[in-house]
Design a protein around this motif. Structure first.
Motif, PDB file in Angstrom:
ATOM      1  N   GLY A  32       4.573   0.008  -5.671  1.00 38.37           N
ATOM      2  CA  GLY A  32       4.488   0.731  -4.413  1.00 38.37           C
ATOM      3  C   GLY A  32       5.155   2.091  -4.485  1.00 38.37           C
ATOM      4  O   GLY A  32       5.725   2.486  -5.486  1.00 38.37           O
ATOM      5  N   LYS A  33       5.074   2.804  -3.380  1.00 40.07           N
ATOM      6  CA  LYS A  33       5.603   4.164  -3.293  1.00 40.07           C
ATOM      7  C   LYS A  33       6.761   4.214  -2.320  1.00 40.07           C
ATOM      8  O   LYS A  33       6.919   3.327  -1.489  1.00 40.07           O
ATOM      9  N   PRO A  34       7.586   5.265  -2.404  1.00 40.67           N
ATOM     10  CA  PRO A  34       8.634   5.422  -1.402  1.00 40.67           C
ATOM     11  C   PRO A  34       8.027   5.457  -0.004  1.00 40.67           C
ATOM     12  O   PRO A  34       7.054   6.162   0.248  1.00 40.67           O
ATOM     13  N   ASP A 415      -1.768   2.159  -7.886  1.00 45.75           N
ATOM     14  CA  ASP A 415      -1.194   2.729  -6.672  1.00 45.75           C
ATOM     15  C   ASP A 415      -1.768   4.108  -6.348  1.00 45.75           C
ATOM     16  O   ASP A 415      -1.199   4.858  -5.553  1.00 45.75           O
ATOM     17  N   GLU A 416      -2.905   4.444  -6.955  1.00 50.92           N
ATOM     18  CA  GLU A 416      -3.561   5.714  -6.675  1.00 50.92           C
ATOM     19  C   GLU A 416      -4.132   5.709  -5.253  1.00 50.92           C
ATOM     20  O   GLU A 416      -4.570   4.685  -4.745  1.00 50.92           O
ATOM     21  N   ASP A 417      -4.111   6.900  -4.607  1.00 48.73           N
ATOM     22  CA  ASP A 417      -4.519   7.024  -3.198  1.00 48.73           C
ATOM     23  C   ASP A 417      -5.820   7.790  -3.014  1.00 48.73           C
ATOM     24  O   ASP A 417      -6.028   8.415  -1.974  1.00 48.73           O
ATOM     25  N   ALA A 421      -4.614   4.308   0.852  1.00 54.31           N
ATOM     26  CA  ALA A 421      -3.266   4.195   0.317  1.00 54.31           C
ATOM     27  C   ALA A 421      -3.176   2.985  -0.606  1.00 54.31           C
ATOM     28  O   ALA A 421      -3.528   1.873  -0.219  1.00 54.31           O
ATOM     29  N   ASN A 422      -2.745   3.247  -1.837  1.00 54.71           N
ATOM     30  CA  ASN A 422      -2.567   2.188  -2.836  1.00 54.71           C
ATOM     31  C   ASN A 422      -3.847   1.400  -3.099  1.00 54.71           C
ATOM     32  O   ASN A 422      -3.792   0.247  -3.532  1.00 54.71           O
ATOM     33  N   VAL A 450     -10.060  -0.542  -0.791  1.00 53.12           N
ATOM     34  CA  VAL A 450      -9.306  -1.404   0.116  1.00 53.12           C
ATOM     35  C   VAL A 450      -7.854  -0.978   0.132  1.00 53.12           C
ATOM     36  O   VAL A 450      -7.244  -0.800  -0.924  1.00 53.12           O
ATOM     37  N   HIS A 451      -7.295  -0.777   1.318  1.00 53.15           N
ATOM     38  CA  HIS A 451      -5.884  -0.422   1.449  1.00 53.15           C
ATOM     39  C   HIS A 451      -5.021  -1.464   0.744  1.00 53.15           C
ATOM     40  O   HIS A 451      -5.163  -2.665   0.959  1.00 53.15           O
ATOM     41  N   ASP A 452      -4.125  -0.993  -0.141  1.00 54.12           N
ATOM     42  CA  ASP A 452      -3.237  -1.866  -0.911  1.00 54.12           C
ATOM     43  C   ASP A 452      -3.991  -2.835  -1.817  1.00 54.12           C
ATOM     44  O   ASP A 452      -3.465  -3.878  -2.205  1.00 54.12           O
TER      45      ASP A 452
END
Length: 497
Positions: A32-34, A415-417, A421-422, A450-452
């Motif tokens: 994940g990201k900050p 985790d590329e956007d 997101a993710n 799909v998100h995440d």
């Protein structure tokens, strides 16, 4: 393995850099990201998985400039996972495509199958004395050339083994002319080896620890004892906290007690840590497979075969320093002749590197590998496209897809956007590999929708439908219709020349 007509590495090449869910202290690829509101599932593993020898070498990459508008082939441009030719869908809490192996005829019908493994979500882990390891997961054998559209993995599979979630194809170990299947992580037996043909209920061998239950991962098989005798490379965490790799004769049957095996790789330093990633490939061009493991405070150790007794990390023939302690499980390893000199080279993914914004990267080291090197001294480097994108979470050699004489790579960035997101992405990167480059210049991108969803958590390429073209697999362990726990595997058919 592949039937593309290109020269392929031998069947023992495709290592299994697996066991994210097992390796205490390892960092998950989908970290994940900050600012992410919820931590990602630490059970997401890359490497695939690439368990069948990295002999899927049939790359797709001559560069994005070879792709023309209207070309529907995945050989160039951008493709959304929503446009995949085939989707294998997991059920709720299944985490499908956490492990991936492919490209070998398992059932003797003359066509290659995919081996897809799961790591369950809630309810799938022992949260008591077992330390959080998966209790019961599944390994499915799927014939992709017989399928189309979206299909559940239960309906798609011709065989299911409920014995751990690690999925790996091994070479023929029992002499019947067909490969075997390794499953891992389960209790009370750590790993099992099943005959590939017939979907038998009972395994050929059960690998565990005599002193008690232990998680076991089969990292691969290859001629590491000598140029003809194959052995299994396994990893386990012992009750006293020590992590160790063991070499087991591939002819072993019945119950195998790792603690009674005489060939092992351990760490006599204060850390007592041998990482759970492994590689069986001839990195010094002597005809015998070599072994790569992580260890100590963060380095990759190469042991040139034959390996015939107990070894310590201090005895390694080559060392790549600077990986970061306990993180190789969050990386990916693959090997192929990427420099074109006839000697196998090493691709090492680091999903947390690449600068202050940590886009992730893949570093390439030309063989033969001898002596000590720093990770920063790589011969070539591929950096992720977006910040905190986890590029390098999985890396797969896919051969010379574009026919330009250079091998290519498929790189996962879960985790590329690019879309959500993710949502993640997979990148087809063309050889030759020279100096520093970026995934933004990749020949093709396969973008998650799909998100995440973490698309790119596992990646692979091989000719799955025997039409002479390389097909591409993008695993999304938190994606699909049952997101965020079901997972899905997306397949794009290649276009024959």
């Amino acid at each position: 393995m592949s039937t593309t007509g290109h020269d392929q590495p031998p069947a023992w090449v495709r290592w299994g850099a697996v066991c994210l869910a097992l390796c205490a202290g390892c960092v998950g690829v989908a970290r994940g990201k900050p600012g992410d509101s919820e931590p990602p599932d630490s059970g997401i593993d890359s490497r695939s998985t690439d368990s069948t020898p990295d002999s899927t070498d049939t790359d797709t990459g001559s560069g994005a400039d070879t792709w023309q508008p209207g070309d529907t082939s995945p050989r160039g441009g951008d493709r959304s996972l929503a446009d995949a030719d085939l989707v294998i869908q997991g059920s709720v809490d299944q985490g499908l495509s956490t492990y991936l192996s492919f490209g070998t005829d398992i059932d003797g019908d003359g066509e290659p199958e995919m081996i897809v493994g799961t790591v369950s979500g809630s309810g799938g882990y022992d949260t008591g004395g077992g330390g959080g390891y998966p209790l019961e997961n599944s390994v499915f054998v799927v014939p992709p050339q017989r399928l189309a559209g979206t299909v559940s993995v239960e309906d798609a599979s011709i065989c299911e083994h409920k014995a751990g979630g690690q999925a790996m194809v091994l070479p023929d170990l029992d002499g019947d002319g067909f490969p075997e299947i390794a499953t891992g992580e389960g209790y009370p037996v750590g790993a099992s080896i099943f005959a590939g043909v017939g979907c038998p209920d009972s395994p050929i061998a059960e690998i565990g620890c005599g002193s008690g239950d232990c998680p076991v991962v089969v990292l691969g098989a290859g001629p590491v004892l000598d140029s003809e005798r194959s052995a299994l490379l396994t990893w386990t965490a012992l009750d006293d906290g020590e992590r160790r790799a063991y070499v087991v004769d591939a002819a072993a049957t019945g119950v195998v007690d790792l603690e009674a095996e005489s060939i092992s790789i351990s760490d006599s330093s204060s850390t007592h840590f041998v990482g759970c990633a492994g590689l069986l490939r001839d990195l010094d061009a002597d005809g015998v497979a070599d072994v790569l493991v992580e260890g100590g405070v963060g380095a990759a150790y190469v042991f040139h075969g034959p390996i015939l007794g107990a070894a310590d990390l201090a005895d390694a023939d080559a060392v790549i320093n600077g990986i970061g302690g306990g993180q190789i499980c969050a990386h990916a390893l693959t090997a192929d002749d990427l420099s074109g000199d006839g000697v196998d080279d090493l691709a090492l993914g680091n999903s947390e590197a690449g600068g202050s914004l940590q886009p992730g990267l893949v570093r390439l080291f030309w063989g033969p590998l001898v002596g000590d090197r720093a990770e920063s001294s790589a011969d070539a480097q591929i950096t992720g496209e977006g910040e905190y994108s986890s590029a390098g979470a999985d890396v797969s050699a896919v051969g010379d897809v574009d026919g330009d004489g250079s091998r290519d790579l498929l790189v996962g960035a879960p985790d590329e956007d690019l879309a959500e997101a993710n949502a993640g992405a997979g990148y087809l990167v063309s050889g030759p590999f020279l100096g520093n480059s970026s995934l933004s210049d990749a020949a093709a991108r396969f973008t998650g929708d799909v998100h995440d969803g973490k698309a790119g958590g596992t990646v692979g390429g091989n000719d799955l439908n025997a039409d002479g073209a390389v097909d591409f697999m993008i695993g999304s362990p938190q994606g699909g219709a049952q997101s965020p726990t079901g997972g899905a595997l997306y397949v794009f058919w290649g276009t024959p020349e």
